[in-house]
Design a protein around this motif. Sequence first.
Motif, PDB file in Angstrom:
ATOM      1  N   ILE A  19       0.835  -1.191   0.000  1.00 34.46           N
ATOM      2  CA  ILE A  19       0.000   0.000   0.000  1.00 34.46           C
ATOM      3  C   ILE A  19       0.871   1.243   0.000  1.00 34.46           C
ATOM      4  N   LYS A  20       0.351   2.298  -0.612  1.00 30.03           N
ATOM      5  CA  LYS A  20       1.076   3.554  -0.722  1.00 30.03           C
ATOM      6  C   LYS A  20       0.112   4.675  -0.374  1.00 30.03           C
TER       7      LYS A  20
ATOM      8  N   VAL B   3     -10.629  12.495   9.994  1.00 30.47           N
ATOM      9  CA  VAL B   3     -11.114  12.055  11.294  1.00 30.47           C
ATOM     10  C   VAL B   3      -9.969  11.357  12.034  1.00 30.47           C
ATOM     11  N   LYS B   4      -9.979  11.467  13.343  1.00 33.31           N
ATOM     12  CA  LYS B   4      -8.907  10.883  14.152  1.00 33.31           C
ATOM     13  C   LYS B   4      -8.762   9.382  13.919  1.00 33.31           C
ATOM     14  N   ARG B   5      -9.863   8.669  13.717  1.00 36.00           N
ATOM     15  CA  ARG B   5      -9.816   7.226  13.467  1.00 36.00           C
ATOM     16  C   ARG B   5      -9.108   6.913  12.155  1.00 36.00           C
ATOM     17  N   HIS B   6      -9.305   7.757  11.152  1.00 36.92           N
ATOM     18  CA  HIS B   6      -8.650   7.536   9.864  1.00 36.92           C
ATOM     19  C   HIS B   6      -7.146   7.760   9.985  1.00 36.92           C
TER      20      HIS B   6
ATOM     21  N   ASN C  52      -5.874  -5.893   8.953  1.00 33.03           N
ATOM     22  CA  ASN C  52      -5.302  -4.937   8.010  1.00 33.03           C
ATOM     23  C   ASN C  52      -6.300  -4.575   6.913  1.00 33.03           C
ATOM     24  N   ARG C  53      -7.069  -5.546   6.443  1.00 35.52           N
ATOM     25  CA  ARG C  53      -8.086  -5.272   5.428  1.00 35.52           C
ATOM     26  C   ARG C  53      -9.111  -4.264   5.935  1.00 35.52           C
ATOM     27  N   GLY C  54      -9.486  -4.389   7.205  1.00 33.94           N
ATOM     28  CA  GLY C  54     -10.444  -3.455   7.796  1.00 33.94           C
ATOM     29  C   GLY C  54      -9.913  -2.037   7.808  1.00 33.94           C
TER      30      GLY C  54
ATOM     31  N   VAL D 102      -9.584   3.651   2.073  1.00 39.97           N
ATOM     32  CA  VAL D 102      -9.267   3.200   0.718  1.00 39.97           C
ATOM     33  C   VAL D 102      -9.092   4.373  -0.250  1.00 39.97           C
ATOM     34  N   ASP D 103      -9.766   5.503  -0.017  1.00 40.36           N
ATOM     35  CA  ASP D 103      -9.645   6.649  -0.914  1.00 40.36           C
ATOM     36  C   ASP D 103      -8.293   7.354  -0.786  1.00 40.36           C
TER      37      ASP D 103
END
Length: 61
Positions: free
Chosen positions: A8-9, A18-21, A45-47, A53-54
């Motif tokens: 992933i990059k 958001v803090k969770r992101h 990790n998928r979660g 994802v954006d």
Amino acid sequence: MANKEITIKLIKSPIGRVKRHRACVRGLGLRRMHHQVTVADTPENRGMINKIVDMLAIQES
């Protein structure tokens, strides 16, 4: 899932998110823009990847 990995990059900045992101970005081991890491293909990790994802470029191997 036997030894599958995902590369992933980070292509978008977590600033203003958001803090969770932002926590997902750090949890995946990404430190800065255009930083690339390889992580195990696990449900955890998928979660995290699905949450942000954006912001990511994903390459499965």
